[in-house]
Write an enzyme that holds these catalytic residues in place. Structure first.
Site, mmCIF file in Angstrom:
data_model
loop_
_atom_site.group_PDB
_atom_site.id
_atom_site.type_symbol
_atom_site.label_atom_id
_atom_site.label_comp_id
_atom_site.label_asym_id
_atom_site.label_seq_id
_atom_site.Cartn_x
_atom_site.Cartn_y
_atom_site.Cartn_z
ATOM 1 N N TYR A 59 0.920 -1.234 0.113
ATOM 2 C CA TYR A 59 0.115 0.075 0.149
ATOM 3 C C TYR A 59 0.797 1.356 0.176
ATOM 4 O O TYR A 59 0.296 2.412 -0.102
ATOM 5 C CB TYR A 59 -1.070 0.011 1.174
ATOM 6 C CG TYR A 59 -1.903 -1.243 1.027
ATOM 7 C CD1 TYR A 59 -3.163 -1.144 0.301
ATOM 8 C CD2 TYR A 59 -1.757 -2.328 1.719
ATOM 9 C CE1 TYR A 59 -3.941 -2.152 -0.098
ATOM 10 C CE2 TYR A 59 -2.514 -3.566 1.359
ATOM 11 C CZ TYR A 59 -3.729 -3.221 0.469
ATOM 12 O OH TYR A 59 -4.282 -4.315 0.355
ATOM 13 N N HIS B 80 -13.445 -22.212 -4.756
ATOM 14 C CA HIS B 80 -13.575 -20.986 -4.407
ATOM 15 C C HIS B 80 -13.203 -19.837 -5.843
ATOM 16 O O HIS B 80 -12.219 -20.331 -6.186
ATOM 17 C CB HIS B 80 -12.686 -20.288 -3.187
ATOM 18 C CG HIS B 80 -12.873 -19.073 -2.792
ATOM 19 N ND1 HIS B 80 -13.667 -18.677 -1.901
ATOM 20 C CD2 HIS B 80 -12.212 -17.837 -3.399
ATOM 21 C CE1 HIS B 80 -13.474 -17.549 -1.684
ATOM 22 N NE2 HIS B 80 -12.876 -16.820 -2.697
ATOM 23 N N ALA B 81 -14.082 -19.088 -6.374
ATOM 24 C CA ALA B 81 -13.904 -18.522 -7.369
ATOM 25 C C ALA B 81 -12.480 -17.628 -7.544
ATOM 26 O O ALA B 81 -12.253 -16.992 -6.336
ATOM 27 C CB ALA B 81 -14.931 -17.620 -7.752
ATOM 28 N N HIS C 92 -17.079 -9.556 -10.799
ATOM 29 C CA HIS C 92 -15.891 -9.338 -9.905
ATOM 30 C C HIS C 92 -14.677 -9.957 -10.348
ATOM 31 O O HIS C 92 -13.580 -9.284 -10.668
ATOM 32 C CB HIS C 92 -16.147 -9.949 -8.366
ATOM 33 C CG HIS C 92 -14.934 -9.687 -7.608
ATOM 34 N ND1 HIS C 92 -14.640 -8.591 -6.438
ATOM 35 C CD2 HIS C 92 -13.720 -10.894 -7.342
ATOM 36 C CE1 HIS C 92 -13.489 -8.964 -6.026
ATOM 37 N NE2 HIS C 92 -13.193 -10.079 -6.617
ATOM 38 N N GLU C 93 -14.830 -11.140 -10.903
ATOM 39 C CA GLU C 93 -13.507 -11.972 -11.663
ATOM 40 C C GLU C 93 -13.364 -11.346 -12.943
ATOM 41 O O GLU C 93 -12.371 -11.125 -13.141
ATOM 42 C CB GLU C 93 -13.824 -13.501 -11.764
ATOM 43 C CG GLU C 93 -14.286 -14.239 -10.299
ATOM 44 C CD GLU C 93 -13.318 -13.990 -9.183
ATOM 45 O OE1 GLU C 93 -12.186 -13.453 -9.540
ATOM 46 O OE2 GLU C 93 -13.642 -14.288 -8.117
ATOM 47 N N HIS D 51 -10.775 -8.625 -12.644
ATOM 48 C CA HIS D 51 -9.693 -8.841 -12.722
ATOM 49 C C HIS D 51 -9.068 -9.004 -14.165
ATOM 50 O O HIS D 51 -7.853 -8.792 -14.278
ATOM 51 C CB HIS D 51 -9.474 -10.012 -11.670
ATOM 52 C CG HIS D 51 -9.538 -10.023 -10.109
ATOM 53 N ND1 HIS D 51 -8.900 -9.190 -9.382
ATOM 54 C CD2 HIS D 51 -10.254 -10.648 -9.369
ATOM 55 C CE1 HIS D 51 -9.110 -9.290 -8.207
ATOM 56 N NE2 HIS D 51 -10.238 -10.132 -8.111
ATOM 57 N N GLU E 27 -9.361 -5.523 -6.580
ATOM 58 C CA GLU E 27 -10.722 -6.008 -6.246
ATOM 59 C C GLU E 27 -11.999 -5.080 -6.526
ATOM 60 O O GLU E 27 -13.109 -5.373 -6.551
ATOM 61 C CB GLU E 27 -10.599 -6.168 -4.499
ATOM 62 C CG GLU E 27 -9.558 -7.055 -4.337
ATOM 63 C CD GLU E 27 -9.590 -8.336 -4.829
ATOM 64 O OE1 GLU E 27 -10.621 -8.683 -5.168
ATOM 65 O OE2 GLU E 27 -8.637 -8.995 -5.046
ATOM 66 N N HIS F 163 -9.734 -17.275 2.786
ATOM 67 C CA HIS F 163 -8.221 -16.590 2.619
ATOM 68 C C HIS F 163 -7.353 -16.735 3.859
ATOM 69 O O HIS F 163 -6.311 -16.561 3.817
ATOM 70 C CB HIS F 163 -8.691 -15.215 2.599
ATOM 71 C CG HIS F 163 -9.711 -14.884 1.282
ATOM 72 N ND1 HIS F 163 -10.889 -15.154 1.082
ATOM 73 C CD2 HIS F 163 -9.414 -14.188 0.257
ATOM 74 C CE1 HIS F 163 -11.456 -15.001 0.017
ATOM 75 N NE2 HIS F 163 -10.555 -14.061 -0.533
ATOM 76 N N ARG G 44 -7.233 -5.735 1.292
ATOM 77 C CA ARG G 44 -7.600 -5.312 0.055
ATOM 78 C C ARG G 44 -9.214 -5.167 -0.156
ATOM 79 O O ARG G 44 -9.442 -4.273 -1.075
ATOM 80 C CB ARG G 44 -7.118 -6.301 -0.947
ATOM 81 C CG ARG G 44 -7.568 -7.848 -0.915
ATOM 82 C CD ARG G 44 -6.938 -8.825 -1.725
ATOM 83 N NE ARG G 44 -5.468 -9.213 -1.443
ATOM 84 C CZ ARG G 44 -4.845 -9.807 -1.966
ATOM 85 N NH1 ARG G 44 -5.308 -10.261 -3.084
ATOM 86 N NH2 ARG G 44 -3.627 -10.100 -1.707
ATOM 87 N N TYR G 45 -9.931 -6.148 0.263
ATOM 88 C CA TYR G 45 -11.505 -5.924 0.226
ATOM 89 C C TYR G 45 -11.847 -4.759 0.839
ATOM 90 O O TYR G 45 -12.972 -4.341 0.281
ATOM 91 C CB TYR G 45 -12.138 -7.430 0.619
ATOM 92 C CG TYR G 45 -11.582 -8.544 -0.315
ATOM 93 C CD1 TYR G 45 -11.887 -8.643 -1.840
ATOM 94 C CD2 TYR G 45 -10.717 -9.431 0.157
ATOM 95 C CE1 TYR G 45 -11.486 -9.818 -2.410
ATOM 96 C CE2 TYR G 45 -10.126 -10.769 -0.476
ATOM 97 C CZ TYR G 45 -10.633 -10.726 -1.775
ATOM 98 O OH TYR G 45 -10.127 -11.748 -2.567
HETATM 99 C C1 BJ2 Z 1 -14.529 -14.688 -4.841
HETATM 100 C C2 BJ2 Z 1 -13.293 -14.205 -4.576
HETATM 101 C C3 BJ2 Z 1 -10.984 -14.251 -4.896
HETATM 102 C C4 BJ2 Z 1 -11.064 -12.805 -5.839
HETATM 103 C C5 BJ2 Z 1 -9.704 -15.140 -5.318
HETATM 104 C C6 BJ2 Z 1 -9.423 -16.008 -4.237
HETATM 105 C C7 BJ2 Z 1 -8.175 -15.063 -3.579
HETATM 106 C C8 BJ2 Z 1 -7.744 -14.205 -4.529
HETATM 107 C C9 BJ2 Z 1 -8.282 -14.346 -7.045
HETATM 108 C C10 BJ2 Z 1 -6.869 -13.670 -7.433
HETATM 109 C C11 BJ2 Z 1 -7.230 -12.147 -8.245
HETATM 110 C C12 BJ2 Z 1 -5.934 -11.160 -8.254
HETATM 111 C C13 BJ2 Z 1 -13.316 -13.647 -3.193
HETATM 112 C C14 BJ2 Z 1 -14.990 -11.541 -3.676
HETATM 113 C C15 BJ2 Z 1 -15.197 -10.371 -2.426
HETATM 114 C C16 BJ2 Z 1 -14.972 -10.846 -1.251
HETATM 115 C C17 BJ2 Z 1 -14.077 -12.018 -1.450
HETATM 116 C C18 BJ2 Z 1 -14.779 -13.143 -0.445
HETATM 117 N N1 BJ2 Z 1 -12.128 -14.565 -4.841
HETATM 118 N N2 BJ2 Z 1 -8.373 -14.512 -5.753
HETATM 119 N N3 BJ2 Z 1 -6.141 -14.370 -8.014
HETATM 120 N N4 BJ2 Z 1 -13.927 -12.514 -2.718
HETATM 121 O O1 BJ2 Z 1 -10.477 -11.804 -5.101
HETATM 122 O O2 BJ2 Z 1 -11.283 -12.639 -6.935
HETATM 123 O O3 BJ2 Z 1 -8.952 -14.479 -7.940
HETATM 124 O O4 BJ2 Z 1 -5.589 -10.985 -9.483
HETATM 125 O O5 BJ2 Z 1 -5.269 -11.032 -7.203
HETATM 126 O O6 BJ2 Z 1 -12.567 -14.168 -2.454
HETATM 127 O O7 BJ2 Z 1 -14.429 -13.344 0.627
HETATM 128 O O8 BJ2 Z 1 -15.484 -14.009 -0.988
HETATM 129 ZN ZN ZN Z 2 -11.031 -10.514 -6.438
#
Ligand code: BJ2
Ligand code: ZN
Length: 678
Positions: free
Chosen positions: A231, A359-360, A389-390, A393, A417, A520, A529-530
Site C-alpha cells: 500500500y 472458491h472463485a 468481480h472476477e 480482474h 478488487e 483466505h 484489500r477487500y
Molecule cells: C470470490 C473472490 C478471490 C478474488 C480469489 C481468491 C483469492 C484471490 C483471485 C486473485 C485475483 C488477483 C473472493 C470476492 C469479494 C470478497 C471475497 C470473498 N475470490 N482471488 N487471483 N471475494 O478476489 O477474486 O482471484 O488477481 O489478485 O474471495 O471473501 O469471497
Molecule cells: Zn477479487
C-alpha cells in the site's frame, strides 16, 4: 529519460558546476571523484536496464510455468498434482533467489531514473523464497494442506444424517442461503467449522512461524508488515481505522434493524435484544454478506424485489450466459474483450468427476495470452455479481499486459478488487436490470422501491466492512505476536463480537480454529484489500457516473444509486486509462487519474446510501430497537467442552455407519475366533 529523472540529473549537474565554481582548481580531485561517481551511476543504470529486460522475459516464463502447475492442482486436487505444484514452486524459488542476488548486486538506491528505481525497489523484495529450501518446503506444504482441507471438506446432512458428502459449494452455501430453520442452520454452520478450520490448527501454527521467519529475512518485522508494503503508505493502518470509524455508525444502524427483523422471525429467545446476532442466521457462512436474508428484512415487502435470482432461474440463465453478459457490459464501455483462450481455458461450472478448489478466482498466466477464471457458478444474483468481480480482474490483466512483469499488478491490491465491483454497482441498478429483462419495466421507482433497493445493497456492501477489517486485524495480531496460538480462536471471537456484533451459536474453544473456516485464511490471501475495495469502488463508480452524465449531486432526478453507465465509452475510457497504468505509479496517482483526487474516501459511499441511512435511524427509533450490543459472554473458552471434543459427523449426529462400526468389529472377531476353534 523520464521527466523526474531529467530533473534529478540536471540538479546533479548544476550542483557539480556550482561545486567546481566554489571550490577552485585545488579541489579538482574531489570534483573528479563526484564526476566518476555520476558516470558510474549512469553506467550502472544502463546495465540495470539491460538486466531488467532479460530478467523480465525469464521471470514471465517462470510465472507461466508456476501458474500452469497451480492451475492443474486447483482444477484437479490430487496428491500427484499437489506434489508437482510443490516441485514447481521450488524451481521458481531457486530462480527468484538467483535473480535476487543479481538485483541486489546493483547499487540502485542512487539511480537517477525514478522509474528504474521503482522497478528495482519492487523486485528487490524476495518474499518467502528467502527461506532455506527445507523450510520453504514446509511452508508451502502447510498452506497446501490447509487449502486441500478447505476445498475437500465434507459434512453430513441435517435432514438425512447418513448422507455425509455435502460440500461447501454448492450444498452448504445453498442451505446457508435459503434455510430459515434455526437448528438446521446451526448444524450446518457447526459442522463446516469442525470439518474445515477444525482440522488445520497445527498447520496454521507452523505456517505462522515460517511466514514470519521469511518476513524477517526480508527485513520486515513480521508478515503483517510485509503485506502492508503493497500500500506504499506509512499511515495505512490509521487510514483504515479512520474509514471504519466513518462507516461504523451506519453499520450499527443496519445491525440493529436486521437484528429486530430476525427477532421477529426467530423469536426473542433466539435473537435477544442488546445481544450480538447469532452468526448462523445471516444467509452466509461467515456473516460477511447478508443479501441472502433480504426477504426477511425487506422494508416494504409489497414492493418490487431486486433480488433477481428467481427471474434468472425462470429465464433459464446458464453460467455461460452470465459470463457472456458480463463480457458484453465491459465491451459496451469500450473496454477490452477477452481472448479465445479465456473461453477455452476457463472452468465456469463445477466438474462432476473430480475435486477442485471451488472458491472463485481469476488467473493471469503472465504470457499476455492466457487468462482464465475458475468458478463453480450457480445461477443466482450473488454469483452474477461474483462473475463481474472476477471479470474485473481479467480486464485489469488485459489492460496492463503490455507492461513489464513487475508492473503487471493493481495500483494496490484493493484496486484490483474494486474494478468488477464498481461495474457491478451499475449492472445491479433497477434501470439496468429492466434493460436486460430481469425486472418488470412497469415497476415504479418510487421512494419505497428505492429504500428496498438500497437496503439490499447495504446488506452486502455495509455488512462486509467489519468482517473485512477483522480478517486482517486478527492476522496482524497473530503475526506480530500480540496473540499466541493459545488464544487464536477466542481472539477471533472477541473481534467477531466487538466489530461485527455476532456470536457463535455453539460454544467454542481453543481446540477449534474458526478463522480457518474462511478461504483466505486457509489459502493465505491477505484480506484488507477487500476493505479498501469496498471504499474505493464507490469512488470509481461515482467518477464514472459523473463522466457518463448519470450522476449530478445537485439534481435529485439523478441520484448516485440509480446511475447505470452501460454503453458509455467515455466512462470506460477513463477506467481503462487507469487500469493500463498497472502498478507503474504509486496508487494515489492512479486514483487521481480516475477520480481527480488522490485519497481513499468514504464520502461517495455515504452519498450513495444517504436516503437509507436516514431511513434506518428513523426506523430503529420507531421500532424501539437499541443500537449496539453488550459483549459480556464471548461463548469461547480455553478448553473444549465435552460435546465438541469428538468428531462431529459421527458423534453429534451419529450416522448409521458410525453406530454400526463397533458391532462389525465384534462380529468379525467372533467369526475369526470360531474359524480358529473349528
Ligand atoms: C470470490 C473472490 C478471490 C478474488 C480469489 C481468491 C483469492 C484471490 C483471485 C486473485 C485475483 C488477483 C473472493 C470476492 C469479494 C470478497 C471475497 C470473498 N475470490 N482471488 N487471483 N471475494 O478476489 O477474486 O482471484 O488477481 O489478485 O474471495 O471473501 O469471497
Ligand atoms: Zn477479487
Amino acid at each position: 529519460m523520464h521527466f523526474n529523472g531529467l530533473i534529478i540529473s540536471c540538479c546533479l549537474l548544476v550542483s557539480l558546476t556550482n561545486a567546481i565554481d566554489a571550490k577552485g582548481p585545488e579541489d579538482d580531485e574531489w570534483v573528479d571523484g563526484l564526476l566518476r561517481k555520476k558516470r558510474a551511476v549512469d553506467q550502472d543504470e544502463a546495465l540495470a536496464k539491460d538486466f531488467l529486460s532479460s530478467h523480465n522475459l525469464k521471470a514471465s516464463d517462470m510465472c507461466y510455468q508456476t501458474n500452469i502447475a497451480e492451475w492443474r492442482y486447483a482444477s484437479d486436487i490430487t496428491t500427484e498434482n499437489e506434489r508437482l505444484k510443490l516441485e514447481q514452486s521450488l524451481v521458481s524459488a531457486r530462480f527468484e533467489k538467483e535473480a535476487w542476488k543479481n538485483i541486489t548486486s546493483f547499487n540502485w538506491e542512487p539511480f537517477t531514473d525514478p522509474d528504474l528505481k521503482r522497478k528495482f525497489r519492487l523486485i528487490s523484495v524476495l518474499g518467502p523464497s528467502a527461506l532455506p529450501e527445507e523450510k520453504l518446503t514446509q511452508y508451502r506444504k502447510s498452506i497446501d494442506a490447509m487449502e486441500t482441507i478447505y476445498s475437500t471438506a465434507k459434512i453430513c446432512s441435517y435432514t438425512n444424517p447418513a448422507d455425509c458428502g455435502l460440500n461447501l459449494d454448492p450444498d452448504i452455501t445453498e442451505t446457508m442461503r435459503s434455510s430459515r430453520n434455526f437448528e438446521e442452520l446451526k448444524h450446518v454452520w457447526h459442522q463446516w467449522h469442525q470439518q474445515s478450520g477444525g482440522k488445520m490448527r497445527n498447520h496454521y501454527e507452523r505456517f505462522v512461524e515460517l511466514s514470519n521467519e521469511a518476513a524477517r529475512m526480508n527485513n520486515f518485522s513480521d508478515t503483517g508488515a510485509y503485506w502492508l508494503r503493497n500500500y506504499e503508505s506509512d499511515t495505512f493502518k490509521k487510514d483504515i481505522e479512520g474509514l471504519w470509524q466513518t462507516i461504523k455508525p451506519f453499520y450499527l444502524q443496519l445491525h440493529a434493524y436486521v437484528r429486530a427483523k430476525l427477532r421477529a422471525h426467530y423469536g426473542e429467545e433466539k435473537v435477544p435484544k442488546n445481544q450480538p446476532i447469532p452468526a448462523h442466521l445471516l444467509g452466509n457462512m461467515w456473516a460477511q454478506a447478508w443479501a441472502n436474508i433480504n426477504e426477511l428484512v425487506t422494508p416494504y415487502p409489497g414492493k418490487v424485489s431486486v433480488d433477481v435470482t428467481p427471474e434468472m432461474q425462470k429465464q433459464g440463465y446458464t453460467p455461460k450466459k452470465m459470463f457472456q453478459m458480463s463480457e458484453d457490459f465491459f465491451t459496451s464501455l469500450g473496454l477490452l474483450p477477452t481472448p479465445p483462450e479465456f473461453w477455452s481455458g476457463s472452468i465456469i461450472e463445477k466438474p462432476a468427476d473430480r475435486e477442485i478448489v471451488c472458491h472463485a478466482s481469476a488467473w493471469d498466466f503472465c504470457n499476455g495470452k492466457d487468462f482464465r477464471i475458475k468458478q463453480c457458478t450457480k445461477v443466482t444474483m450473488e454469483d452474477f455479481i461474483v462473475v463481474h468481480h472476477e471479470m474485473g480482474h481479467i480486464q485489469y490483466y488485459l489492460q496492463y499486459k503490455h507492461l513489464p512483469l513487475v508492473y503487471r499488478d493493481g495500483a494496490n491490491s484493493g484496486f484490483h478488487e474494486a474494478v468488477g465491483d464498481a461495474l457491478a454497482l451499475s449492472v445491479q441498478t433497477t434501470k439496468h436490470l429492466k434493460e436486460i429483462g430481469l425486472l418488470d419495466k412497469s415497476s415504479p421507482q418510487d421512494y419505497e422501491a428505492t429504500i428496498n433497493y438500497l437496503l439490499l445493497t447495504a446488506l452486502d456492501k455495509i455488512a462486509f466492512f467489519p468482517f473485512a477489517y477483522i480478517m486482517d486485524k486478527w492476522r496482524w495480531d497473530v503475526f506480530d505476536g500480540s496473540i499466541s496460538s493459545a488464544d487464536y480462536n477466542c481472539h477471533w471471537w472477541k473481534l467477531r463480537e466487538e466489530y461485527q456484533g455476532i456470536r457463535s451459536p455453539v460454544i467454542r474453544s481453543e481446540v477449534d480454529f474458526d478463522p480457518g473456516a474462511k478461504y483466505h485464511i486457509a489459502a493465505n490471501v491477505e484480506y484488507i484489500r477487500y476493505f479498501v475495495s469496498f471504499v474505493i469502488q464507490f469512488q470509481f463508480y461515482k467518477s464514472m457516473c459523473v463522466t457518463a452524465g448519470q450522476y449530478d449531486p445537485n439534481n435529485p432526478a439523478l441520484p448516485l444509486h440509480e446511475c447505470d453507465f452501460y454503453r458509455n465509452k467515455e466512462a470506460g475510457a477513463k477506467l481503462g486509462a487507469m487500469l493500463a497504468m498497472g502498478s507503474s505509479r504509486p496508487w494515489p496517482e492512479a486514483m487521481r487519474a480516475l477520480t481527480g483526487q488522490a485519497r481513499m474516501d468514504a464520502s461517495a459511499f455515504r452519498e450513495y446510501f444517504k436516503p437509507l441511512e436516514d431511513w434506518l435511524i428513523a426506523k430503529n427509533k420507531e421500532l424501539g430497537e437499541p443500537v449496539g450490543w453488550s459483549s459480556e459472554d464471548l461463548n469461547c473458552q480455553k478448553n473444549a467442552p465435552e460435546s465438541t471434543t469428538q468428531d462431529p459427523p459421527t458423534t453429534q449426529r451419529p450416522s448409521s455407519s458410525g453406530q454400526l462400526l463397533p458391532h462389525i468389529w465384534i462380529l468379525a472377531f467372533v467369526y475369526s475366533l470360531l474359524r480358529f476353534v473349528f
